[in-house]
Design an enzyme around this catalytic site. Structure first.
Site, PDB file in Angstrom:
ATOM      1  N   HIS A  18     -47.955 -14.836  55.074  1.00  0.00           N
ATOM      2  CA  HIS A  18     -48.438 -14.016  56.193  1.00  0.00           C
ATOM      3  C   HIS A  18     -49.711 -14.604  56.790  1.00  0.00           C
ATOM      4  CE1 HIS A  18     -45.533 -10.892  55.183  1.00  0.00           C
ATOM      5  NE2 HIS A  18     -45.845 -10.329  56.324  1.00  0.00           N
TER       6      HIS A  18
ATOM      7  N   LYS B  49     -43.346  -2.275  48.139  1.00  0.00           N
ATOM      8  CA  LYS B  49     -43.576  -1.130  47.257  1.00  0.00           C
ATOM      9  C   LYS B  49     -45.003  -0.647  47.412  1.00  0.00           C
ATOM     10  CE  LYS B  49     -44.778  -3.808  43.092  1.00  0.00           C
ATOM     11  NZ  LYS B  49     -46.062  -3.406  42.504  1.00  0.00           N
TER      12      LYS B  49
HETATM   13  S1  SF4 Z   1     -42.836  -4.125  37.556  1.00  0.00           S
HETATM   14 FE1  SF4 Z   1     -44.870  -4.799  36.976  1.00  0.00          FE
HETATM   15  S2  SF4 Z   1     -44.833  -7.004  37.130  1.00  0.00           S
HETATM   16 FE2  SF4 Z   1     -43.065  -6.231  38.264  1.00  0.00          FE
HETATM   17  S3  SF4 Z   1     -43.747  -5.992  40.391  1.00  0.00           S
HETATM   18 FE3  SF4 Z   1     -44.104  -4.045  39.386  1.00  0.00          FE
HETATM   19  S4  SF4 Z   1     -46.228  -4.147  38.652  1.00  0.00           S
HETATM   20 FE4  SF4 Z   1     -45.569  -6.237  39.117  1.00  0.00          FE
END
Ligand code: SF4
Lengths: 186, 279
Positions: free
Chosen positions: A39, A104
């Site tokens: 980005h 996320k």
């Molecule tokens: S599960 Fe844990 S290691 Fe995997 S993206 Fe999420 S925070 Fe990061």
């Protein structure tokens, strides 16, 4: 939970305005990957008046840095990374016609307002489900910034890639709705 | 004096890096399965089901559990009657990490802090050495993802803040973190010694089997109280709302300076990886 909606990229305004926070969506077609480093370079390219590695109009960017592909597979584990790190860059790309981001966690108010004003959607994918999500990716090809390794920009062909609408084009926010519903205030 | 060839250490670490990234520990897996029953939100339940399915696929070798194969955090407990031969220990550990991340198709996630150029082989690992009695070597490899590590924090509280201050600080931190650290999370809390000792204790707390209470009943009670309060926040799996925000709270405590009450919070995601071996 609502029924699952199927969408094929590139996305139009009509595709995204019908989506509501909490809708489960299966995306098929081409999507592009990009994380912090990619980005940063894309925004620098725009500032210098250079073209982007791909035209963002109608497209979806997936915030992911996959693990290396095992022999015979198109890609390794490929779940979402935390989106807030893209807060400084996402608004500019939305203004250029980007229709969706997949990641996320929370994004900024500015991103949320841009989703309303320019009709874009922030989708959530399940973090930590890299093996599962990799199976919905049929083809992967590095198209820019190869030196960034896992952070290079990739063109992915996906089939029924499962996401959920987090910010819709009407101001709906799954985090707010969901958390309010289950929060116990004493 | 027992002699251990360092090639053994390299091999062990390489294997542990791969094992940790493909095979979710049984206790974490079971806690996630139980969480499906406990979770009230249908979206949250669906997320947890996907997480279980993902762990199964990783175990079959499809791909690592998560694309963030972590920074390799390594705990070395070395018996004082052990002598290593065949090189130097630090190099052997680094080589184990290189080998494991290369041969396991694991993502290399270390980079220069400013240029962000990837180091390319996931070194350097973070190594914690401890010298213990005996002639054995215990190695724990705990790959740590960036998403959950970024939500961690050390706060230098005032002694007057007391237990209540610690509980408030932890709950507030989890609330602020929301969906970023990939909930359901495991919360490691460390209180003890100095600034860095607290952080170390919080990290070490994450190695405990999920939900195994601290042997001290008063600390176990605090763990329980924090867990209940955290799960009332409503964050839920992936922060999309729900009743299971954390699987467990693990609290480790040691004496502190008379002027201080350091409180470290190390958050781990549901991909709570750690594998160990005793040489
Ligand atoms: S599960 Fe844990 S290691 Fe995997 S993206 Fe999420 S925070 Fe990061």
């Amino acid at each position: 939970m609502s029924d699952v909606i199927r969408l094929t990229t590139p996305l139009s305004d009509e595709d995204v305005v019908k989506l509501k926070a909490g809708d489960r969506v299966l995306i098929s077609g081409v999507i592009y990957t990009g994380r912090d480093a990619a980005h940063k370079r894309m925004i620098e390219a725009l500032e210098k008046g250079e073209p982007l590695p791909f035209d963002v109009k109608g497209q979806v960017i997936y915030y992911v840095g996959p693990s290396p592909a095992k022999p015979g597979r198109p890609i390794g584990a490929a779940g979402p990374t935390t989106s807030y790190r893209m807060n400084p860059y996402a608004p500019k790309l939305i203004r250029l016609g980007l229709k969706g981001m997949i990641g996320k966690g929370k994004m900024s108010e500015e991103v949320r307002e841009h989703c309303i004003k320019y009709k874009a959607v922030y989708f959530g994918a399940i973090g930590g489900c890299g093996a599962l999500l990799s199976q919905r990716i049929k083809k992967a090809e590095v198209i820019a910034y190869e030196d960034l390794g896992p952070e290079a920009v990739r063109r992915l062909e996906v089939e029924d890639f499962p996401v959920i609408v987090v910010y819709d084009t009407h101001g709906g926010n799954l985090e707010e709705i969901g958390i309010k519903q289950y929060r116990v205030v004493e | 004096m027992r002699v251990i060839d360092l090639s053994e250490v390299t091999e062990a670490i390489a294997k542990l890096c791969i094992d940790a990234n493909y095979n979710l520990p049984e206790d974490v897996y079971n806690a996630l399965k139980e969480a499906i029953e406990k979770e009230k939100s249908p979206v949250g339940k669906a997320v947890l089901q996907h997480i279980i399915e993902n762990a199964d696929l990783a175990r079959e070798g499809v791909a690592p559990i998560c694309q963030d194969c972590g920074l390799a955090v390594i705990f070395m407990e070395i018996g004082q009657d052990v002598r290593f031969t065949g090189g130097n220990l630090k190099d052997a550990i680094f080589e184990g990490v290189r080998k494991g991340y290369r041969e396991g198709y694991l993502r290399k996630s270390t980079c220069h802090p400013f240029t962000r150029a990837n180091i390319g082989d996931n070194t350097p690992p973070v190594i914690h050495y401890d010298i213990v009695p005996g002639d054995k070597v215990r190695i724990v490899v705990a790959p740590k993802g960036g998403g959950s590590e970024n939500m961690s924090q050390v706060v230098m509280l005032k002694p007057a803040d007391g237990v209540e201050g610690i509980i408030e600080t932890v709950v507030k931190r989890v609330d602020e973190a929301g969906g970023n650290p990939c909930p359901p999370i495991i919360v490691g809390v460390g209180v003890g010694g100095t600034f860095e000792r607290s952080a170390f204790l919080a990290k070490k707390a994450l190695l405990r089997p999920v939900g195994k209470p601290n042997p001290d009943v008063e600390i176990a009670r605090i763990e329980q109280e924090i867990l209940e309060r955290v799960n009332k926040l409503g964050i839920g799996p992936m922060g999309w709302g729900g009743t299971v925000t954390a699987l467990a709270v693990h609290f480790e405590m040691e004496p502190v300076h008379i002027a201080s009450l350091p409180c470290a919070i190390n958050i781990n995601c549901h991909v709570a990886r750690h594998k160990e071996i005793i040489l």
